[in-house]
Every structure is written in C-alpha cells, then in structure tokens.
Design an enzyme around this catalytic site. Structure first.
Site, short mmCIF file in Angstrom:
data_model
loop_
_atom_site.label_atom_id
_atom_site.label_comp_id
_atom_site.label_asym_id
_atom_site.label_seq_id
_atom_site.Cartn_x
_atom_site.Cartn_y
_atom_site.Cartn_z
N VAL A 59 -117.99 -26.75 38.12
CA VAL A 59 -118.28 -25.60 38.98
C VAL A 59 -117.00 -25.13 39.67
O VAL A 59 -116.75 -23.93 39.79
CB VAL A 59 -119.38 -25.93 40.00
CG1 VAL A 59 -119.62 -24.75 40.95
CG2 VAL A 59 -120.69 -26.28 39.29
N CYS A 60 -116.16 -26.07 40.11
CA CYS A 60 -114.89 -25.71 40.77
C CYS A 60 -113.97 -24.97 39.81
O CYS A 60 -113.31 -24.00 40.19
CB CYS A 60 -114.21 -26.96 41.32
SG CYS A 60 -115.22 -27.87 42.52
N ASP A 61 -113.92 -25.43 38.59
CA ASP A 61 -113.15 -24.77 37.53
C ASP A 61 -113.65 -23.34 37.35
O ASP A 61 -112.87 -22.39 37.37
CB ASP A 61 -113.31 -25.59 36.24
CG ASP A 61 -112.67 -24.96 35.02
OD1 ASP A 61 -113.16 -23.89 34.57
OD2 ASP A 61 -111.71 -25.53 34.49
#
Length: 166
Positions: A59-61
């Site tokens: 999700v951070c990517d």
C-alpha cells in the site's frame, strides 16, 4: 486523537493531532543524502505530505507511486513522503522504481515529524498512514488520518485539496 488500527488491532498514536485551520508544526527529518529537512525549507510552496508506515510495502508503494504520478498535474506543489525507513533504503527504492517527483524523507532518527503531526505509532515505532496539505503560508488545509493503517488514503480528495491550496 484519531483512532487508528494496524491490521485490525488498535494502536496508540503519540504526538499532537493536527487539524485543518491550524498552523502546521515544524519538524526535522532527513533527506536521502542525510541532510536535515524541515517544513520551513519548502516555505512559499503548497506541500502535500504523504505519510507511510514503510515505503517498501504494497500500500505504501502504491501511495507513493500515485502521488508521484499526480505531481505532474500540480503547480507549485511539493510532494513529501515521510516514513521511518532509513534514507538509504528510501533512495534505493526511489531509484529502482523511477520515483522522481516526490521527495522521500526519513523520520527514523527522532520521530520529529511523527510527534509533531500525531502519527507516531507507539507500539510499532512506525508512522500511521496519513495525508496532510499545508498551504504556502503554513496553514493546514487538509487532513486525513487513515483509520486502518493498511488501507489506502483518499487520493482524489488529497490531490484536489492540494490543487485548491495557495
């Protein structure tokens, strides 16, 4: 304070919750070259601050890529992505993923950003997922503390807030 969970489990956020209309708090983080960076370094620009627990996760990517893509359509907006990842890891990740429109910043040293913006997860020593828009006069114009740290933020609302800020 915002109520946040991480993988369904409640976590404790340390620091001060930031609200729309307030003056953005100052912080000191590290750029990928280990130089100190503060909020005042980008004064006179709108700042979209994307906060992620760890840049090298799904999700951070996706969040960092989404704001990197959006940057080309935003005039006078600096996009800052803050995590507790080491500056070396952030630099490597950006280089291998072609991220050039977002400045990644590390809060690993003393969690200055995490405490200032109320996103320091006490139990994990990570930052909670959040998005802030700060205008060129350092006023907070948009805040989203994502209630489940593994969920995506509202990208469209954040981008529209950055476009509307002066």
């Amino acid at each position: 304070m915002a109520s946040i969970t991480f993988k369904g489990n409640p976590v404790t956020l340390l620091g001060n919750e930031v609200n729309v209309g307030e003056t953005a708090p100052e912080f000191k983080v590290l750029a990928n070259d280990m130089s100190a960076v503060s909020l005042s370094d980008s004064k006179d620009s709108v700042r979209l601050i994307s906060v992620v627990p760890s840049i090298d996760t799904g999700v951070c990517d996706a969040q960092t890529r989404k704001f990197n893509e959006a940057a080309s359509g935003l005039d006078n907006v600096k996009i800052l992505t803050v995590s507790v990842d080491l500056p070396f890891a952030q630099k490597r990740w950006c280089g291998s993923n072609g991220i050039e429109n977002v400045q990644t910043l590390s809060d690993h040293r003393d969690l200055s950003f995490g405490e200032a913006f109320g996103v320091h997860i006490q139990e994990l020593r990570l930052l909670a997922r959040a998005v802030f828009v700060v205008d060129s006069q350092d006023q907070v114009t948009y805040v989203e503390y994502v209630s489940e740290a593994t969920d995506h933020p509202n990208y469209e609302a954040a981008i529209e807030a950055a476009k509307a800020a002066r």
